[in-house]
Every structure is written in C-alpha cells, then in structure tokens.
Scaffold this active site. Sequence first.
Site, PDB file in Angstrom:
ATOM      1  CG  ASN A   1      -1.932   1.068   1.242  1.00 48.83           C
ATOM      2  OD1 ASN A   1      -1.694   2.156   1.751  1.00 48.83           O
ATOM      3  ND2 ASN A   1      -3.081   0.812   0.653  1.00 48.83           N
TER       4      ASN A   1
HETATM    5  C1  LIG Z   1      -6.502  -0.019   3.180  1.00 53.29           C
HETATM    6  C2  LIG Z   1      -5.134  -0.454   3.339  1.00 53.29           C
HETATM    7  C3  LIG Z   1      -4.183   0.376   3.919  1.00 53.29           C
HETATM    8  C4  LIG Z   1      -4.486   1.796   4.344  1.00 53.29           C
HETATM    9  O1  LIG Z   1      -5.321   1.792   5.447  1.00 53.29           O
HETATM   10  P1  LIG Z   1      -5.622   3.137   6.290  1.00 53.29           P
HETATM   11  O2  LIG Z   1      -6.257   2.604   7.524  1.00 53.29           O
HETATM   12  O3  LIG Z   1      -6.517   3.945   5.465  1.00 53.29           O
HETATM   13  O4  LIG Z   1      -4.329   3.792   6.543  1.00 53.29           O
HETATM   14  C5  LIG Z   1      -2.906  -0.113   4.084  1.00 53.29           C
HETATM   15  N1  LIG Z   1      -2.577  -1.344   3.696  1.00 53.29           N
HETATM   16  C6  LIG Z   1      -3.458  -2.182   3.104  1.00 53.29           C
HETATM   17  C7  LIG Z   1      -3.029  -3.544   2.696  1.00 53.29           C
HETATM   18  C8  LIG Z   1      -4.762  -1.758   2.911  1.00 53.29           C
HETATM   19  O5  LIG Z   1      -5.640  -2.589   2.350  1.00 53.29           O
END
Ligand SMILES: *Cc1c(COP(=O)(O)O)cnc(C)c1O
Length: 531
Positions: A192
């Site tokens: 991400n």
């Molecule tokens: C959605 C997601 C994130 C980001 O999440 P937030 O809570 O918005 O910071 C990070 N890593 C993965 C694998 C995700 O699916």
Amino acid sequence: MDAETFREFGKAAVDFIADYMENIRDCDVLPSVSPGYLIDLLPNELPEKPQQWKDVLEDVNKFIKPGLTHWQSPNFHAFYPTGCSYPSIVGEMLSTGFSVIGFNWLASPACTELEVVVMDWLAKFFKLPAHFLHSTKGPGGGVIQGSASEAVLVAVMAAREQAVRRIKAEQPKLSEGEIRARLIAYSSDQSNSCIEKAGVLATLPIRLLPADKNQVLSGAQLAKAVKEDLAKGLIPTICIATMGATATCAHDDIETLADVCEKHQIWLHVDAAYAGALLALDEYAHLRRGLDRVDSLNYNLHKSLLINFDCTAMWLRDANEIVQSFNVDRIYLQNKYEGQSDIPEFRHWQIPLGRRFRALKVWVTFRIYGAEGLRSHVRNQIRLAERFEQHVLGDHRFELVAKRGMGLVCFRVRGENKLTVDLLQRITERKKIFMVQANFGGKSFIRFAVCGMQPKEADVDFAWQEITTQLNKLKSELATDEEDELSTRNKAKLRKVVICADKHIKDDSDAISQQLISGLHKSFGVEQKAK
Ligand SMILES: *Cc1c(COP(=O)(O)O)cnc(C)c1O
C-alpha cells in the site's frame, strides 16, 4: 442546546440514518455533482443567529447527501470496504457521548482497560500467538490506532530507533548521524502507498522490491536486497510484508521473509489491513504460518469487520521497544498509578497524545454479533466474491487477472487494455456501480470488491448485469464503427477500380458495357470523361 432538544435532535438523526441505509439502493452509488457544487451552495460566513436543528437536518438531506459517494451502498465495489454496522454506529455515538480522552489510565480507566480487553478478545479470535496478548503478562500486547498508515508509521519509527540503539552499542565508533544515514527498509512494490509514505515521514528510505508473477514478495528477493545493501555498508532495519495487497489481495511469504529478518535482526511488520479478517476462519489457518515470528502486525477492523472508521488493531511482540522509542513525559501526565500495574500507558504506543475511546464501538459490536456473527460476516464477503468470480469464469469474453482474494475479484476483458479501460469508464459515468482500475504486468484490470453494509447475492448479480450490458453496448458500437470503416475503405477501393476500368476499356461501342460503366461512375461518384 438543552438535553430535551438533544433527545429530539438525536432521535431524528438516528431515524435519518436508518432511512438512509434502508433506501441506499435507490441512489446512484456515485453523486451527480461537479467540483465546487457545495462551496457555491453554502453561505460564505457562519450564521450570526442560532438556527433550528430541524433546518440543519433538512439541509443535510438537501445539500450534503447529494454530494456523497455511498460507501455503504452494496453497489460500491471500489477500493476496499469501510466497515459499518448499526451496533458500531451506536458504539461510536456512546463514545462521543462520553467524550473522554484516554491518554493514561487515570484519564479514563475504562477507556484503557476496555481496549486491553477487546484487543485480547480479537487476538484470541484470530488465534494469534500468545505473546501478542496482554493477559500473557509479557512485554507484548495490542493497541488501537487510527489507521493502518499510523500503525505502519509507528512500527517503522520504533524499528528505526531500535536499530539506532543496537548499532550504537555494537559499533561505538559510528556517530548517530552516520547510523541514521545508513538505515534502509524493505517492502514489496505491491504494498500500500502508506508504506512508502511511512518511509518518507520517518526519513527511512524504503526499497520497494519487485513482487513475483503472483504478486508475492518472498525471502529470496529480500535476501538478495539485504546482501546488496550490506555490501554498501547500509543497515537493514525493517521489512513490511503484506497480507492482502491493495491491488490484488496477494499475500507475501511471511515464513521465508521471517527467515531473512531473523538472520539480520530486521524488524518484521505485517500489514494485514484488509485480509487479516481471514485469520478468524479455521479454513484459512495456513495464513497464520509465520505470524509467531513477526514483531508487529496491523489489521483494520474498520475495513472488513463491521467497525466504523477509524479503528486499526495493532499488536506488538514487545511493546517496550515502542515505549522506549516514544516515551516523552511531563509532570502533568504523571500520577500515582503509573508503573504500578502492568496496565499499558497507551499514549507511549502512538503518535498523538489524545486518544479516542475506540474500544467502545468494538466491544458493543463484538457483543452484538458474537464470534459467530463476525465469522459469518467474513464468510459472506468471500461467498459473494466467489459468486462474482463464477460470473466472470462463465463468460469467455472476460478473464481473471489474479486469484480471488477474500472479497476481491480482479478481472478484465480479454484483449487489449483499451477495452477494459473504456468499459470501466463507461460504467463509472453511468454511476450505477463503482469499481476502480489497477494494473499489473502491463495488464489493466478492474477490481471488484464486495463492500457496503449489507450486500446480497442480488447485488452481485446486478453488478454483473451492468458490466455485461455495458460490454455488449461497447462491443456493438465498436462493431458499427468497424463496419463504417470497412465500408469507407471498400468504397475507396472500388472507386479506384472504376477509375482503372475507365482507363482500360477502350471499346465502349458495346451498349451494355457503356451502361455498366456509366452506372459504376454514378455509384462511386467518379466523373465520366468524354471519350
Ligand atoms: C486499506 C489499506 C491500507 C491503508 O489503510 P488506512 O487505515 O486507510 O491507513 C494499508 N494497507 C493495506 C493492505 C490496505 O488494504
């Protein structure tokens, strides 16, 4: 506002929310507004005179609702879900109702202790290693952060500080500045965006290593990078593995990554923001492999487990590493209870000082659904995605791009990328369903994620209907274009034939030839020269 009016306003707002949810399928999932719509509609100054709550609520309906993208609509299939359930909404309301800030135990004992309780409940529900439980009375435990991004940043910064301490002790000749300049971190190029951002914020460069053809990062890739970096005199600090990557829901190979991390004293963090929910299901027990060897782990309850944003569970094998890294104290924060029990002071585990009472909505929701209800919520997301996957497999015009991951199906129209891109654009413009694009290995594809508060089979079928109908239309338009193009080309060719014939037919005494030639000239708009 007095309590009496609050009762009326609050009850009306609850009714409003329930009506919204019950009728959410009636709205297009995407709004029909243009940028600036709301700024133009609302006054430039805050009102001088107090206004009536009824007017305000009416304006929420009139101005705000039309500008919403309906994340809780079952026709929302973009990104990943954002968790929502009635119990969690009420839990959030209660938490706001109390409005306490729980930075230390005394600041609100229930706030801290309920968090200890629900984090242990969740760790047991996921069958995580015992060292992640508070009740084990070791240095480990769980905490609720605001988001996966914060959890990852906390892990990266703690790993950084731990590495600096360790290298200072091992190589006293190196200055702290030199040590910090040599730190390096790793993750997959499928991870991400928040991973890369954590590196920027923590001033710790993160190398995004190429994932293999199945979008997986494994130990061999990491070992190669570590070897290269050690040869350059760099200090490998942390590796962030992903369980359920954002584009395709791929899972990195945690066991082989752990082998490398253990060998080189690299902190291993697992970002399981979405797919961590699979840990609740014994049929996915293989995903727990290697988790006993990770230093920290995050899972977004606010994604796939019915809890409203924001609520990220984070577990640490040794919370002292975080506390040592972040502990900054002031006299006003101290009290006689500090350090007197093994109850954590969560302010040292996070970035802000203040903390929301997030555990309350978790507790309310977990109790109202029970472990059984939570499992069936996860299974429902899987079941609906499987149904969509079957639709894709049953239509030869489409192909899957990756293995289905939990509630996510990645698919495309066979052939050139443009078809897939055009199809998605067309679907998005119609606003009936909302999906987003991704690409891997040069192929564009569409992500279909099961989202919304109460998605059903009929919603999946509705989406499939919309997708195939739009593909049919797109294909028939393309065919008409092709036909037009073909006939233009054919006409041009025939025109040449006529001109050519004109040149070569010398003997036009034959009346039939004459007629034929003048007919051809007329049909193809070629001027007939007098012979
Ligand atoms: C959605 C997601 C994130 C980001 O999440 P937030 O809570 O918005 O910071 C990070 N890593 C993965 C694998 C995700 O699916």
